[in-house]
Write a protein that holds these residues in place. Structure first.
Motif, mmCIF file in Angstrom:
data_model
loop_
_atom_site.group_PDB
_atom_site.id
_atom_site.type_symbol
_atom_site.label_atom_id
_atom_site.label_comp_id
_atom_site.label_asym_id
_atom_site.label_seq_id
_atom_site.Cartn_x
_atom_site.Cartn_y
_atom_site.Cartn_z
ATOM 1 N N GLU A 1 0.729 -1.139 -0.130
ATOM 2 C CA GLU A 1 0.039 -0.091 0.054
ATOM 3 C C GLU A 1 0.961 1.609 0.052
ATOM 4 O O GLU A 1 0.290 2.407 -0.147
ATOM 5 N N LEU A 2 2.089 1.174 0.284
ATOM 6 C CA LEU A 2 3.000 2.250 0.480
ATOM 7 C C LEU A 2 3.880 2.464 -0.720
ATOM 8 O O LEU A 2 4.245 1.429 -1.528
ATOM 9 N N PRO A 3 4.263 3.702 -0.994
ATOM 10 C CA PRO A 3 5.054 3.927 -2.250
ATOM 11 C C PRO A 3 6.315 3.194 -1.948
ATOM 12 O O PRO A 3 7.034 2.717 -0.580
ATOM 13 N N ASP A 4 7.161 2.795 -2.999
ATOM 14 C CA ASP A 4 8.515 1.972 -2.614
ATOM 15 C C ASP A 4 9.422 2.415 -1.886
ATOM 16 O O ASP A 4 10.279 1.868 -1.064
ATOM 17 N N THR A 5 9.621 3.790 -2.191
ATOM 18 C CA THR A 5 10.724 4.810 -1.421
ATOM 19 C C THR A 5 10.415 4.740 0.183
ATOM 20 O O THR A 5 11.413 4.930 0.847
ATOM 21 N N ILE A 6 9.128 4.063 0.711
ATOM 22 C CA ILE A 6 9.143 4.331 2.121
ATOM 23 C C ILE A 6 8.397 2.970 2.492
ATOM 24 O O ILE A 6 7.910 2.910 3.645
ATOM 25 N N SER A 7 8.430 2.033 1.663
ATOM 26 C CA SER A 7 7.697 0.827 2.115
ATOM 27 C C SER A 7 8.110 0.126 3.290
ATOM 28 O O SER A 7 7.644 -0.680 3.948
ATOM 29 N N GLU A 8 9.569 0.492 3.594
ATOM 30 C CA GLU A 8 10.037 -0.098 4.975
ATOM 31 C C GLU A 8 9.492 0.287 6.013
ATOM 32 O O GLU A 8 9.686 -0.355 7.305
ATOM 33 N N LEU A 9 8.631 1.420 5.937
ATOM 34 C CA LEU A 9 7.889 1.980 7.051
ATOM 35 C C LEU A 9 6.983 0.839 7.710
ATOM 36 O O LEU A 9 6.597 0.699 8.836
ATOM 37 N N ALA A 10 6.558 0.031 6.507
ATOM 38 C CA ALA A 10 5.672 -1.241 7.148
ATOM 39 C C ALA A 10 6.132 -1.973 8.169
ATOM 40 O O ALA A 10 5.442 -2.731 9.000
ATOM 41 N N GLY A 11 7.517 -2.266 8.194
ATOM 42 C CA GLY A 11 8.148 -3.079 9.089
ATOM 43 C C GLY A 11 8.666 -2.622 10.233
ATOM 44 O O GLY A 11 9.210 -3.343 11.185
ATOM 45 N N ARG A 12 8.170 -1.086 10.620
ATOM 46 C CA ARG A 12 8.566 -0.545 11.732
ATOM 47 C C ARG A 12 7.652 -0.945 12.932
ATOM 48 O O ARG A 12 6.538 -0.571 12.816
ATOM 49 N N GLN A 13 8.013 -0.963 14.088
ATOM 50 C CA GLN A 13 7.210 -1.149 15.247
ATOM 51 C C GLN A 13 6.438 0.161 15.633
ATOM 52 O O GLN A 13 7.087 1.204 15.462
ATOM 53 N N TYR A 14 5.245 0.290 15.494
ATOM 54 C CA TYR A 14 4.421 1.298 15.878
ATOM 55 C C TYR A 14 3.931 1.539 17.398
ATOM 56 O O TYR A 14 3.970 0.632 17.933
ATOM 57 N N ILE A 15 3.433 2.923 17.618
ATOM 58 C CA ILE A 15 2.729 3.176 18.782
ATOM 59 C C ILE A 15 1.285 3.750 18.474
ATOM 60 O O ILE A 15 1.262 4.394 17.536
ATOM 61 N N ARG A 16 0.317 3.097 19.216
ATOM 62 C CA ARG A 16 -0.992 3.408 19.090
ATOM 63 C C ARG A 16 -1.274 4.673 19.804
ATOM 64 O O ARG A 16 -1.175 4.674 21.137
ATOM 65 N N LEU A 17 -2.123 5.701 19.221
ATOM 66 C CA LEU A 17 -2.546 6.944 19.989
ATOM 67 C C LEU A 17 -4.042 6.823 19.984
ATOM 68 O O LEU A 17 -4.721 6.929 18.999
ATOM 69 N N HIS A 18 -4.565 6.678 21.164
ATOM 70 C CA HIS A 18 -6.009 6.740 21.317
ATOM 71 C C HIS A 18 -6.458 8.036 21.970
ATOM 72 O O HIS A 18 -5.991 8.385 22.765
ATOM 73 N N HIS A 19 -7.432 8.635 21.591
ATOM 74 C CA HIS A 19 -7.975 10.148 21.926
ATOM 75 C C HIS A 19 -8.483 9.644 23.490
ATOM 76 O O HIS A 19 -8.254 10.610 24.473
ATOM 77 N N ARG A 20 -9.261 8.474 23.593
ATOM 78 C CA ARG A 20 -9.882 8.363 24.869
ATOM 79 C C ARG A 20 -8.723 8.456 25.951
ATOM 80 O O ARG A 20 -9.116 8.394 27.312
ATOM 81 N N SER A 21 -7.578 7.816 25.612
ATOM 82 C CA SER A 21 -6.468 7.592 26.481
ATOM 83 C C SER A 21 -5.056 8.420 26.153
ATOM 84 O O SER A 21 -4.046 7.696 26.057
ATOM 85 N N SER A 22 -5.331 9.549 25.698
ATOM 86 C CA SER A 22 -4.452 10.365 24.840
ATOM 87 C C SER A 22 -3.280 10.577 25.756
ATOM 88 O O SER A 22 -2.053 10.645 25.456
ATOM 89 N N ARG A 23 -3.585 11.046 27.115
ATOM 90 C CA ARG A 23 -2.335 11.168 28.051
ATOM 91 C C ARG A 23 -1.285 9.939 28.276
ATOM 92 O O ARG A 23 -0.246 10.209 28.210
ATOM 93 N N TYR A 24 -1.986 9.107 28.358
ATOM 94 C CA TYR A 24 -0.986 7.694 28.559
ATOM 95 C C TYR A 24 -0.309 7.489 27.191
ATOM 96 O O TYR A 24 0.843 7.117 27.188
ATOM 97 N N SER A 25 -1.078 7.623 25.978
ATOM 98 C CA SER A 25 -0.416 7.437 24.923
ATOM 99 C C SER A 25 0.713 8.277 24.493
ATOM 100 O O SER A 25 1.754 8.028 24.011
ATOM 101 N N LEU A 26 0.554 9.592 24.771
ATOM 102 C CA LEU A 26 1.602 10.620 24.559
ATOM 103 C C LEU A 26 2.696 10.502 25.642
ATOM 104 O O LEU A 26 3.639 10.766 25.109
ATOM 105 N N ASP A 27 2.502 9.898 26.563
ATOM 106 C CA ASP A 27 3.514 9.532 27.795
ATOM 107 C C ASP A 27 4.283 8.459 27.058
ATOM 108 O O ASP A 27 5.608 8.236 27.342
ATOM 109 N N GLN A 28 3.600 7.532 26.637
ATOM 110 C CA GLN A 28 4.366 6.442 26.040
ATOM 111 C C GLN A 28 5.355 6.708 24.732
ATOM 112 O O GLN A 28 6.371 6.348 24.599
ATOM 113 N N ILE A 29 4.603 7.760 23.939
ATOM 114 C CA ILE A 29 5.641 8.197 22.925
ATOM 115 C C ILE A 29 6.519 9.041 23.457
ATOM 116 O O ILE A 29 7.867 8.872 22.807
ATOM 117 N N ALA A 30 6.475 9.651 24.302
ATOM 118 C CA ALA A 30 7.646 10.859 24.882
ATOM 119 C C ALA A 30 8.650 9.794 25.357
ATOM 120 O O ALA A 30 9.985 9.983 25.188
#
Length: 281
Positions: free
Chosen positions: A83-112
């Motif tokens: 689904e991604l352009p070839d030049t950034i396709s490796e993004l699909a293999g990167r570990q992500y972090i999920r941001l939920h609006h209902r628990s945004s404070r927790y999610s933002l702390d996790q990102i930080a």
């Protein structure tokens, strides 16, 4: 921390600043919402459009081996490589972090916490400085055809402020536009977007773009209006770099060009650009 809406002061040329920030960051957060893949520009998904800044900034960060972290907003799925352009396709293999609006404070702390851990790795010692970015036009030319200009250019709906334009009027002083630079083996890679100018009088033309290092052909690409090409090359061993652009069939002789013009026939004059050619140390 850099965010374009707050990190660029009014009146500042934003393109060089965005390129610098994306190319030199240690960590990049890519915020992916529900419409990230479906927003379109001219009928094409924006993320796949040649002039899309979001994709280009991700390309710069990946090119520099930055830690690129996808931030998934809500319950959406991580885009697949297909689904991604070839030049950034490796993004699909990167570990992500999920941001939920209902628990945004927790999610933002996790990102930080995640970002803090990355930039203070190795017992608190920051990683070595990232690659430096230099616009090719800032080096000054060692040779240049008469019809070559260093100026801004509009290619595929986007303005590139630091470009090399090969444009002829009335007749071509030289049927191939050449411009040379002294790299001195000081740079690791070279990247540019090459294409036909948006305001070309003859929009249906095709341009040939050649990259020559120390007399050896490194690459040759073809582009047309609305379909530019991205050129990305290793130039770590190159002393002298030469860029050559031409339009096949351009009339060579001024006298013949005059006759062609009087009779209403095209001299196939080139209207081509190397858009924002960039060097990485």
């Amino acid at each position: 921390m850099f965010r374009s809406s707050t990190g660029i002061t009014p009146g500042t040329a934003f393109e060089p600043r965005l390129i610098e920030a994306a190319s030199t960051c240690e960590v990049m957060l890519v915020v992916i919402g529900p419409r990230w893949l479906t927003i379109t520009k001219g009928g094409v998904p924006s993320i796949k459009a040649p002039a899309d800044w979001v994709r280009m900034e991700i390309e710069f960060a990946l090119h520099n081996n930055a830690k690129v972290i996808p931030i998934l907003v809500g319950d959406i799925s991580m885009p697949s490589k297909d689904e991604l352009p070839d030049t950034i396709s490796e993004l699909a293999g990167r570990q992500y972090i999920r941001l939920h609006h209902r628990s945004s404070r927790y999610s933002l702390d996790q990102i930080a916490d995640s970002v803090r851990a990355l930039v203070t790795a190795n017992n608190g010692v920051l990683p070595p400085p990232p690659a430096q970015v230099t616009m090719l036009t800032s080096l000054g030319t060692t040779s240049r055809s008469a019809d070559i200009k260093l100026c801004g250019a509009n290619v595929n709906g986007r303005h590139y402020s630091e470009s090399i334009v090969y444009r002829c009027t009335d007749f071509a002083t030289a049927v191939r536009g050449r411009v040379g630079f002294d790299l001195g083996r000081r740079f690791r890679s070279f990247k540019t977007t090459a294409g036909v100018l948006d305001d070309a009088v003859e929009g249906g033309q095709t341009g040939i773009f050649q990259v020559i290092g120390d007399g050896i052909m490194l690459a040759e690409h073809t582009a047309s209006q609305g379909k530019p090409c991205v050129i990305d090359l290793n130039v770590s061993t190159v002393l002298r770099l030469e860029l050559v652009a031409y339009r096949p069939g351009t009339t060579e002789h001024p006298m013949l060009a005059g006759v062609m013009a009087i009779s209403g026939r095209s001299n196939k004059l080139p209207e081509l650009a190397w858009a924002n050619p960039t060097l990485y140390a």
